[in-house]
Design a protein around this motif. Structure first.
Motif, short mmCIF file in Angstrom:
data_model
loop_
_atom_site.label_atom_id
_atom_site.label_comp_id
_atom_site.label_asym_id
_atom_site.label_seq_id
_atom_site.Cartn_x
_atom_site.Cartn_y
_atom_site.Cartn_z
N CYS A 190 0.81 -1.23 0.00
CA CYS A 190 0.00 0.00 0.00
C CYS A 190 0.84 1.27 0.00
CB CYS A 190 -0.93 0.00 1.20
SG CYS A 190 -0.03 -0.01 2.77
N SER A 222 -1.86 5.88 -0.64
CA SER A 222 -2.59 6.79 -1.55
C SER A 222 -3.94 6.21 -1.97
CB SER A 222 -1.74 7.11 -2.78
OG SER A 222 -1.31 5.91 -3.40
N LEU A 262 -0.99 -2.27 -6.60
CA LEU A 262 -0.64 -1.31 -7.65
C LEU A 262 0.86 -1.03 -7.65
CD1 LEU A 262 -3.57 1.26 -7.30
CD2 LEU A 262 -3.46 -0.85 -8.64
N GLU A 263 1.50 -1.34 -8.78
CA GLU A 263 2.93 -1.06 -8.98
C GLU A 263 3.78 -1.62 -7.84
OE1 GLU A 263 1.85 0.14 -12.23
OE2 GLU A 263 3.79 1.13 -12.07
N VAL A 264 3.56 -2.87 -7.52
CA VAL A 264 4.32 -3.50 -6.45
C VAL A 264 5.11 -4.71 -6.95
CG1 VAL A 264 4.19 -4.60 -4.19
CG2 VAL A 264 2.67 -2.70 -4.73
N SER A 282 7.62 -1.41 4.06
CA SER A 282 8.29 -0.18 4.49
C SER A 282 7.56 0.42 5.68
CB SER A 282 8.35 0.82 3.33
OG SER A 282 8.59 2.11 3.82
N ASP A 333 2.52 -3.58 3.77
CA ASP A 333 3.73 -3.10 3.09
C ASP A 333 4.95 -3.49 3.92
OD1 ASP A 333 4.02 -0.74 0.68
OD2 ASP A 333 5.81 -1.11 1.90
N GLY A 350 4.54 -6.27 6.65
CA GLY A 350 4.90 -7.63 6.25
C GLY A 350 5.07 -7.72 4.76
N SER A 351 5.58 -8.87 4.32
CA SER A 351 5.83 -9.03 2.90
C SER A 351 4.66 -9.71 2.21
CB SER A 351 7.09 -9.86 2.68
OG SER A 351 7.21 -10.16 1.31
N ILE A 352 4.37 -9.25 1.03
CA ILE A 352 3.26 -9.82 0.27
C ILE A 352 3.55 -11.26 -0.17
CG2 ILE A 352 2.43 -7.59 -0.57
CD1 ILE A 352 3.78 -8.38 -3.29
N1 SAH Z 1 0.82 0.74 -4.12
C1 SAH Z 1 1.44 2.00 -3.80
C2 SAH Z 1 2.96 1.93 -3.67
C3 SAH Z 1 3.71 1.47 -4.86
S1 SAH Z 1 5.44 1.58 -4.62
C4 SAH Z 1 1.06 3.04 -4.81
O1 SAH Z 1 0.54 2.69 -5.84
O2 SAH Z 1 1.29 4.20 -4.56
C5 SAH Z 1 5.84 -0.07 -4.21
C6 SAH Z 1 5.62 -0.44 -2.78
O3 SAH Z 1 5.84 -1.83 -2.64
C7 SAH Z 1 6.55 0.23 -1.78
O4 SAH Z 1 5.81 0.88 -0.80
C8 SAH Z 1 7.33 -0.92 -1.20
O5 SAH Z 1 7.65 -0.71 0.17
C9 SAH Z 1 6.39 -2.07 -1.39
N2 SAH Z 1 7.00 -3.39 -1.40
C10 SAH Z 1 8.10 -3.80 -2.06
N3 SAH Z 1 8.32 -5.11 -1.84
C11 SAH Z 1 7.34 -5.54 -1.00
C12 SAH Z 1 7.02 -6.79 -0.39
N4 SAH Z 1 7.77 -7.88 -0.61
N5 SAH Z 1 5.95 -6.86 0.40
C13 SAH Z 1 5.18 -5.77 0.63
N6 SAH Z 1 5.44 -4.57 0.07
C14 SAH Z 1 6.49 -4.45 -0.72
#
Ligand code: SAH
Ligand code: MG
Length: 877
Positions: free
Chosen positions: A662, A666, A740-742, A687, A685, A722-724
């Protein structure tokens, strides 16, 4: 080296001889080699490119030879021809003794005095020597500064180059044949002209106004237990500097002093000066007492050096009549030592104690700082006087799509042209240069492993572990490395030995304190950050500053700096400062940094020191992706993505949403602006900093009962760290998932793990997943060009340094379709940015998965690995 003056007639030009014999069959191939300029500190490789140097390969029908490195193309060609002549079995055209005699008579001619030559400087200075030494030039000097003379000696007695005393006696023998013009002092091992020089020569060397000059040098005792120590040489214009060095070495004059070849960079004048071996019988050099061997000097010069040695950077150059000199400090020495190992070369090139170890993997050009792996490898070979590494790339069949990809192999040879190492990479790359860099970094890791083993013989490292990719013949390099473990003993493993002083095992979790107000501007992985920092050697309140940088840039998450710094900076806001302490790194590194060497030494020898880092985060530049998304789309691409997801969510009658990855929230935040059927929202997330921001904005909206929220049905909101790629039962049962964009931030395999897990365990009715469309990068990266001019096959960078992959539409569609099929989902493709049906598709590609089956089997509800960051429940439930 070069032909000059009247000698042209007598001295045969090697290239001309080769031409006479082979004509067009002799093929010269000159290549440029980069040297690295010195920034005023001698013998150091820094990332700026210095003057070009040349090397030439000469191919003859029977064999080929490689020249020495020269500053001019034509000299490199001559050198190659010279080498070829040495190899040809026919006897040399001219008797080498005659050549030697004619060379000597040229060197002592009137003409040679007025030429700007490294040797003629010594001749002029000798005219200022006092008393009985006036005009005498030590014989040892001649072969060092006149390579032509040296080569003739080598021709007379092959193998003589490692025995300075034998070279000297050959020159002496030749000089006795010139008794009319040369006065030979056997006792002084020196030569002088019998006739005085013409008056203009004498006048020109007269010192009208004495210029006092002092230069710093260091003494390297032959006993390894003794520290190197600084000294000052008086090189004032009315003296012969070699005599000053002689006095430091405890002998009466320059004729007793031997010179090593130069060390450090190719054109350096940094040399070791040492005394004639102590052996009684001067002709029997082999019988020298090994006890006097100066291991450190021998290791750095690749020559045997006995007794105490002086390391100085001084000499006459081709371009000037004046004596060139530069200070040499203990720092110079330690940097030369560091430059003998790959990791050291990399660290020195970054000029930063806090630079990371040489990364084991080459990602992309743009997130690499410091010398590139290939340059590090070339430098390593040069430092050990090995031939330049040989790289060859081949086109490999791309495993994805029709684009050409490259594979690279590398070979390292010993001085005797034996194969030391052959690495053939199985990996292929879109860019040939990336393939080369990657191969170089693999070779470097292999060398690092080998060097580690040298220093720790008990360590059992299977060097030929993956026999497919690597052949390694350590026996062909061990000779060059025989002093290695004696010199590098304070650096057992070349590995970040930095462990948190508080004993925390995970070395990225060191303890630190952050000071200053939080500016809310923080860096996430992939951002370019700029910090200022200082590093101190500390012991119980006593401090010595080692290094300070006003501005130091690196990409967060690219492993370009020590992991502790990355971890700390990731938690800092712009303007904040932090301080942390780590265990001592190898002593070489501490001395190679800076600070007062005497203070550093006394602090270190008293034990119990540590390094303290203080750093301030000055600037954060967001990844290229974010900048482009804002500049080239209106509304910004991220807003468009969120809007797309919000629209799908509004249409659904979902009540429980999980946003995977997340970020700062946003999407979750925007959802609160609309009336939806949602009751529970969860964000996941890795981070914590991003989650903290998400918590802050959600909290403001939800707790203040802001107007739009009233109309929503949200009962609970939860943020999880935590990690996805791992399962947490708290997200089980969600009926809508967004991501989204992850996925491009994890590896392709992990993305598949995530896809399988969500669709099989969480089983949402709907999953909305977006990722960049690689094909669109060409437009993002050439914003000024109009659509027509854009070449769709042009290779592009990834949008963000943290991206592990970026897929084309075909790749994404193949991945998503397979996933959908496997889990009984349907999938539709869409996107935002760009226009439907127009090449190269959308900027962000989106897949919408819909569940076709009913609810799945039960899962273990006790599985809760995620940490709760923020948990909100509505009070009017
Ligand atoms: N979905 C958000 C953030 C995209 S940026 C948006 O659209 O604005 C990518 C995000 O993925 C970052 O916040 C990063 O911390 C997270 N991320 C990266 N690897 C991850 C993992 N293994 N598990 C969970 N989150 C992760
Ligand atoms: Mg991304």
């Amino acid at each position: 080296m070069t032909t000059e003056g009247s000698s042209k007639k007598e001295v045969v030009n090697p290239k001309a001889i080769i031409h006479k014999r082979f004509g067009d069959k002799a093929r010269y191939n000159v290549e440029e080699i980069q040297e690295f300029s010195s920034n005023g500190t001698p013998g150091l490789a820094l990332p700026q490119k210095g003057p070009c140097l040349y090397r030439c390969t000469l191919e003859l029908p029977e064999f080929s030879v490689m020249s020495d490195i020269r500053k001019r193309k034509k000299d490199a060609m001559q050198s190659a021809a010279e080498k070829a002549l040495e190899k040809l079995t026919d006897p040399p055209v001219e008797d080498p003794w005659d050549q030697l005699v004619s060379r000597l008579s040229y060197l002592f001619s009137d003409e040679f005095y007025s030429i700007c030559h490294p040797l003629s400087g010594h001749f002029r200075a000798a005219l200022n020597r006092e008393g009985h030494l006036n005009g005498f030039v030590p014989i040892h000097i001649l072969p060092i500064y006149d390579s032509k003379l040296f080569n003739i000696c080598k021709g007379i007695k092959p193998g003589v180059e490692l025995k300075p005393l034998e070279v000297t006696s050959i020159v002496m023998d030749a000089a006795t044949r010139l008794s009319e013009t040369l006065f030979t002092s056997k006792e002084q091992v020196s030569l002088r002209r019998t006739s005085p020089y013409p008056t203009e020569v004498l006048q020109s060397v007269e010192v009208s106004c004495k210029q006092e000059t002092y230069v710093k040098a260091i003494r390297i005792p032959y006993l390894v237990e003794k520290n190197v120590e600084p000294l000052t040489l008086d090189v004032s214009s009315d003296k012969y500097y070699m005599d000053a060095i002689a006095r430091e070495l405890g002998v009466e004059d320059a004729s007793k002093v031997f010179l090593s070849r130069s060390v450090g960079k190719a054109s350096s004048e940094t040399r070791f000066y040492f005394c004639a071996p102590k052996s009684e019988d001067e002709t029997k050099e082999d019988s020298q007492d090994r006890a006097f061997l100066n291991v450190r000097a021998s290791y750095l010069s690749g020559q045997d050096i006995y007794g105490d040695a002086v390391l100085a950077n001084i000499g006459y150059l081709w371009k000037s009549f004046d004596l060139f000199h530069e200070d040499v400090s203990s720092r110079t020495y330690y940097r030369l030592i560091m430059n003998k190992v790959p990791t050291g070369i990399y660290k020195v090139s970054r000029e930063a104690v806090l630079a990371a170890e040489l990364p084991a993997r080459f990602g992309t050009r743009s997130n690499w700082r410091g010398l590139f792996p290939r340059d590090v490898l070339c430098m390593f070979c040069r430092q050990h006087r090995l031939p330049e590494p040989v790289f060859s790339s081949t086109v490999a069949n791309g495993n994805r799509g029709p684009e050409e990809t490259f594979r690279c192999e590398a070979k390292i040879f010993s001085k005797g042209q034996d194969l030391i190492l052959h690495y053939h990479s199985q990996e292929s790359f879109k860019k040939q240069s990336d393939a080369t860099q990657d191969t170089a970094s693999k070779v470097l890791s292999c060398l690092n492993v080998y060097l580690k083993k040298l220093n720790n013989p008990q360590m059992d490292l299977a060097m030929n572990g993956n026999g497919l990719d690597l052949e390694f013949y350590p026996q062909h390099i061990s000779k060059e490395m025989r002093y290695f473990s004696l010199v590098h003993k304070s650096w057992p493993c070349f590995e970040a030995s930095s462990k948190n002083l508080l004993g925390v095992n995970d070395n990225t979790a060191c303890s630190y304190n952050i000071e200053g107000p939080d500016s809310e501007i923080f860096a996430s992985s992939g951002c370019l950050v700029c910090v200022c920092y200082s590093v101190f050697l500390v012991k119980e309140g006593d401090k010595e500053e080692l290094e300070k940088h006003e501005e130091f840039e690196f990409e967060l998450g690219s492993e370009a700096v020590i992991p502790e710094l990355e971890a700390v900076v990731a938690q800092m806001g712009v303007g904040q400062s932090a301080r942390f302490r780590l265990e001592l790194p190898p002593h070489e590194l501490i001395f190679a940094a800076n600070g007062d060497p005497a203070r550093v030494l006394s602090l270190l020898s008293s034990g119990g020191c540590s390094l303290e880092y203080t750093t301030t985060l000055l600037r954060v530049t967001e990844p290229m992706e974010d900048r482009m998304e804002k500049a080239q789309f209106s509304p910004s691409l991220s807003k468009q993505r969120v809007q797309y997801a919000v629209d799908r969510i509004k249409e659904s009658s979902a009540t429980f949403l999980v946003d995977f990855g997340c970020g700062s929230g946003s999407l979750l935040d925007s959802l609160l602006d609309y009336p939806t059927s949602l009751e529970r929202i969860v964000g996941v997330d890795i981070s914590t900093k991003a989650l903290a921001r998400a918590a802050k904005s959600l909290h403001t909206k939800l707790s203040n009962n802001a107007v739009p929220v009233k109309s929503s049905h949200i009962k609970s909101a939860l943020l999880l760290d935590g990690s996805i790629t791992t399962f947490d039962s708290r997200v089980y049962g969600c009926d809508i998932g967004t991501c989204l964009e992850v996925i491009e931030h994890v590896s392709e395999d992990e993305a598949t793990v995530f896809g399988n897990m969500v669709l099989s365990s969480f089983c949402p009715k709907l999953l909305i997943l977006s990722t960049p469309n690689y094909e669109y990068n060409v437009i993002l990266q050439n914003p000024e060009e109009d659509g027509e001019a854009i070449n769709p096959t042009k290779p592009c960078k990834f949008r963000n340094l943290d991206h592990k992959f970026e897929w084309t539409r075909k790749q994404f569609e193949a991945w998503a379709s397979e996933l959908a099929k496997k889990h009984n989902y349907s999938v539709e493709f869409s996107g935002v940015g760009g226009t439907e049906g127009v090449e190269p598709g959308f900027a962000s590609q989106i897949a919408v998965f819909r569940r076709a089956c009913e609810f799945p089997e039960d899962v273990d509800m006790a599985d809760v690995p995620y940490n709760v960051v923020w948990d909100w429940k509505s009070t009017n439930m």
